[in-house]
Write an enzyme that holds these catalytic residues in place. Structure first.
Site, PDB file in Angstrom:
ATOM      1  CG  ASN A 135       9.571  26.497  43.805  1.00  0.00           C
ATOM      2  OD1 ASN A 135       8.360  26.541  43.900  1.00  0.00           O
ATOM      3  ND2 ASN A 135      10.374  27.264  44.528  1.00  0.00           N
TER       4      ASN A 135
ATOM      5  CE  LYS B  66      13.294  20.150  55.457  1.00  0.00           C
ATOM      6  NZ  LYS B  66      12.516  19.975  54.249  1.00  0.00           N
TER       7      LYS B  66
ATOM      8  CG  PHE C 176       3.745  23.978  55.143  1.00  0.00           C
ATOM      9  CD1 PHE C 176       3.220  24.900  56.027  1.00  0.00           C
ATOM     10  CD2 PHE C 176       2.882  23.137  54.454  1.00  0.00           C
ATOM     11  CE1 PHE C 176       1.857  24.996  56.217  1.00  0.00           C
ATOM     12  CE2 PHE C 176       1.507  23.222  54.639  1.00  0.00           C
ATOM     13  CZ  PHE C 176       0.992  24.152  55.530  1.00  0.00           C
TER      14      PHE C 176
ATOM     15  CG  ASP D 169      16.485  25.601  49.764  1.00  0.00           C
ATOM     16  OD1 ASP D 169      15.904  26.346  50.582  1.00  0.00           O
ATOM     17  OD2 ASP D 169      16.157  24.419  49.564  1.00  0.00           O
TER      18      ASP D 169
ATOM     19  CE  LYS E 296      14.377  24.937  57.689  1.00  0.00           C
ATOM     20  NZ  LYS E 296      13.888  25.595  56.481  1.00  0.00           N
TER      21      LYS E 296
HETATM   22  N1  CTP Z   1      11.953  28.021  54.088  1.00  0.00           N
HETATM   23  C1  CTP Z   1      12.204  29.371  54.216  1.00  0.00           C
HETATM   24  N2  CTP Z   1      13.270  29.936  53.586  1.00  0.00           N
HETATM   25  C2  CTP Z   1      14.103  29.177  52.822  1.00  0.00           C
HETATM   26  C3  CTP Z   1      13.842  27.798  52.673  1.00  0.00           C
HETATM   27  C4  CTP Z   1      12.764  27.252  53.319  1.00  0.00           C
HETATM   28  O1  CTP Z   1      11.458  30.061  54.909  1.00  0.00           O
HETATM   29  N3  CTP Z   1      15.126  29.765  52.202  1.00  0.00           N
HETATM   30  C5  CTP Z   1      10.827  27.430  54.829  1.00  0.00           C
HETATM   31  C6  CTP Z   1       9.668  26.936  53.993  1.00  0.00           C
HETATM   32  O2  CTP Z   1       8.689  27.954  53.841  1.00  0.00           O
HETATM   33  C7  CTP Z   1       9.132  25.775  54.816  1.00  0.00           C
HETATM   34  C8  CTP Z   1      10.356  25.254  55.515  1.00  0.00           C
HETATM   35  O3  CTP Z   1      11.330  26.279  55.478  1.00  0.00           O
HETATM   36  O4  CTP Z   1       8.220  26.217  55.802  1.00  0.00           O
HETATM   37  C9  CTP Z   1      10.940  24.001  54.952  1.00  0.00           C
HETATM   38  O5  CTP Z   1      11.146  24.146  53.582  1.00  0.00           O
HETATM   39  P1  CTP Z   1      11.699  22.930  52.714  1.00  0.00           P
HETATM   40  O6  CTP Z   1      11.877  23.388  51.308  1.00  0.00           O
HETATM   41  O7  CTP Z   1      10.882  21.707  52.975  1.00  0.00           O
HETATM   42  O8  CTP Z   1      13.070  22.638  53.380  1.00  0.00           O
HETATM   43  P2  CTP Z   1      14.458  23.351  53.363  1.00  0.00           P
HETATM   44  O9  CTP Z   1      14.630  24.055  54.675  1.00  0.00           O
HETATM   45  O10 CTP Z   1      14.613  24.196  52.157  1.00  0.00           O
HETATM   46  O11 CTP Z   1      15.431  22.113  53.363  1.00  0.00           O
HETATM   47  P3  CTP Z   1      15.706  21.026  52.210  1.00  0.00           P
HETATM   48  O12 CTP Z   1      15.501  21.761  50.907  1.00  0.00           O
HETATM   49  O13 CTP Z   1      17.103  20.618  52.460  1.00  0.00           O
HETATM   50  O14 CTP Z   1      14.697  19.934  52.424  1.00  0.00           O
END
Ligand code: CTP
Length: 407
Positions: free
Chosen positions: A208, A335, A321, A277, A339
Site C-alpha cells: 500500500n 475502531k 491509528f 488486511d 479493538k
Molecule cells: N492494524 C494492525 N493489523 C492489521 C490491520 C490494522 O495492527 N492487520 C492496525 C493499524 O496499525 C492501525 C489500526 O489497526 O493502528 C487501524 O488500521 P486501519 O487500516 O485504519 O483499519 P483496519 O483495522 O484495517 O480496518 P478497515 O481496513 O476495515 O478500516
C-alpha cells in the site's frame, strides 16, 4: 546530560584528532567524561590532551594496577550511563562484533549494560568491505548505535563514505541515546510503521502507499520524550531516528512475530503501520506465467497486530491509528471500542492526503475525550500525540495509585 557518566572510547584512526572536541561538547552538556584509549589511539593523540579536556586521568591499560585499584574496569562499566567510541576503527568494530575482551575498551563494552554508540571512521574501501559490513550488521542487530560515517574527502587523499561525523553531531545524538527524563522517561515504547508486503510469487507482492513517515516521527518523538524505543518497520527507505532500535520486517505475519517478541516489558504500544488486511492465500513458489486472460487471486485475512496486542491480559497502553477516506471520526471511534484501545489517532487518507506527504491532520480520541491536533508537519503532530499519551498514562497511573491507597 547533567550529571550523566559518559565513557568516550578512542581507537586508532586519524579522526582521533577530533575526539578531544567531542569530549568538550559532551562536558559542555553537563556530563562527566572518562576517556578510554586503545593502544593504537595513542599513536594519534596523546593521553595528556584527553586528560586536559576531560579533567580526569585517561584509562587505557587493562593491567594498570594503580588505575584498577582506583576504579576497576567492571566498576567503570557500571559507572557508565552510555559509551561512545569515536572514532571506531574497522579493527575495533571487528573485535566488538566478535565479543572479544582483549583490551580495556572491548572488555568494558562487553561488561556494560549501558547503551553503546560507535562512530566509524576509516578509508572508504575498508568501510565498504564485506567483513566490515557484516560486523556492523551484527552490532546494529545487537542494539549498538552506528553513528555515520559521513561522506567526503578522506585523510588518505581519496573521497567516499568513511569520515567520522562531526563532534557536535555526535554529542547531540548521544544526548538522545541517554535514558531520558522527559515525559516518557524510563518507559519502553514499541512502535510499528510503514506498509507491509504480502507475497504473490517470488517477484511480486501486494502493498500500500504508506511511507512510514508518521510512524518514524512518532518513534523520534517518543525517544525525545525519554523513552526506550523499538521501531518495527515495514519496507521503507527512511533513516532510523537517533537512539531508536529498529527491526525491519516485510509481511503482516513478520510484523506480528516481531511485535510479540518485543512486547514483554513494553509500557506503550503505538500502531501506526498500514498492515495489509489480506494476503494471497498461497504465495506461488515460482513466478506466475501469463497463461490465461484472467487471473483470480484468492486472498485470506492477516492477523490484526493491534487487536492481538490489545486483547492480551498483560497489556501496555495501546494506541491505534485510523486511516479513513470518509466519516473519519465516527469510524475511528468504532475502531477504538472494537479493538479495545486506550487511544486512537484518526486521519483522513487518500485523495492525495497523508500518504507520503510531509504533513498530516490528526484527531485523537480516548473513551472520554477528544483532541484536535490540527494540520501540521508529521514531527510536530507526533510530538503533540506523545504529549497527550504521556498525560493520559500519568493520569491513569495516578488514579491507580490513589485507588490502591484507598484500598
Ligand atoms: N492494524 C494492525 N493489523 C492489521 C490491520 C490494522 O495492527 N492487520 C492496525 C493499524 O496499525 C492501525 C489500526 O489497526 O493502528 C487501524 O488500521 P486501519 O487500516 O485504519 O483499519 P483496519 O483495522 O484495517 O480496518 P478497515 O481496513 O476495515 O478500516
Amino acid at each position: 546530560m547533567h550529571g550523566k557518566h559518559i565513557v568516550v572510547g578512542v581507537t586508532g584512526g586519524i579522526a582521533a584528532y577530533k575526539s578531544p572536541d567531542l569530549v568538550r561538547r559532551v562536558r559542555e552538556r553537563g556530563a562527566e567524561v572518562q576517556v578510554v584509549m586503545t593502544g593504537a589511539a595513542r599513536e594519534f593523540v596523546t593521553a595528556t590532551t584527553f586528560q586536559a579536556v576531560s579533567g580526569r586521568p585517561v584509562r587505557s591499560d587493562l593491567w594498570d594496577a594503580q588505575a584498577e585499584a582506583a576504579m576497576g574496569h567492571i566498576e567503570l562499566a557500571r559507572w557508565a550511563d552510555a559509551v561512545i567510541v569515536a572514532p571506531a576503527s574497522a579493527d575495533f568494530l571487528a573485535r566488538l562484533a566478535a565479543g572479544m575482551a582483549d583490551d580495556l575498551l572491548t572488555t568494558l563494552c562487553l561488561a556494560t549494560a549501558a547503551p553503546i554508540a560507535v562512530a566509524p571512521a576509516m578509508n572508504h574501501v575498508m568501510w565498504a568491505n564485506a567483513a566490515t559490513r557484516a560486523n556492523v550488521a551484527v552490532l546494529a542487530a545487537r542494539g549498538v548505535q552506528i553513528y555515520g560515517p559521513g561522506e567526503g574527502d578522506q585523510a588518505c587523499g581519496e573521497s567516499g563514505e568513511g569520515r567520522m561525523l562531526e563532534p557536535l553531531d555526535l554529542a547531540e545524538r548521544l544526548q538522545l541515546l541517554l535514558p531520558g527524563e522527559g515525559s516518557l522517561g524510563g518507559r519502553r515504547v514499541l512502535v510499528t510503521a510503514g506498509p507491509t508486503r504480502e507475497r504473490i510469487d517470488p517477484v511480486r507482492f501486494i502493498s500500500n502507499r504508506s511511507s512510514g513517515k508518521m510512524g518514524f516521527a512518532v518513534a523520534q518523538a517518543a525517544r525525545e520524550a525519554g523513552a526506550n524505543v523499538v521501531l518495527v518497520a515495514g519496507p521503507v527507505g527512511l533513516p532510523t531516528p537517533a537512539g531508536v532500535r529498529r527491526i525491519d520486517v516485510e509481511s503482516a505475519a513478520d510484523m506480528l512475530g516481531a511485535v510479540l517478541q518485543e512486547l514483554p516489558g513494553t509500557d506503550l504500544f503505538i500502531s501506526t503501520a498500514a498492515v495489509a488486511d489480506y494476503r494471497p492465500a498461497r504465495a506461488a513458489q515460482q513466478k506466475i506465467k501469463k497463461h490465461d486472460e484472467r487471473l483470480d487471486l484468492a486472498m485470506e485475512r492477516t492477523a490484526d497486530v493491534l487487536a492481538t496486542v490489545a486483547a492480551r491480559s498483560e497489556r501496555p497502553f495501546v494506541v491505534g491509528f485510523a486511516a479513513e477516506t470518509e466519516s473519519v471520526e465516527q469510524n475511528a471511534r468504532t475502531k477504538l471500542l472494537k479493538k479495545n484501545l486506550d487511544m486512537i489517532a484518526a486521519n483522513e487518507v487518500g485523495h492525495d492526503k497523508a500518504f507520503d506527504s510531509e504533513d498530516n491532520q490528526l484527531i485523537v480520541l480516548t473513551r472520554g475525550a477528544r483532541h484536535e491536533l490540527g494540520h501540521a508537519g508529521k514531527l510536530t503532530l507526533a510530538r503533540g500525540l506523545i504529549a497527550l499519551i504521556a498525560q493520559e498514562m500519568a493520569a491513569r497511573s495516578g488514579a491507580r495509585q490513589r485507588g490502591s491507597a484507598l484500598a
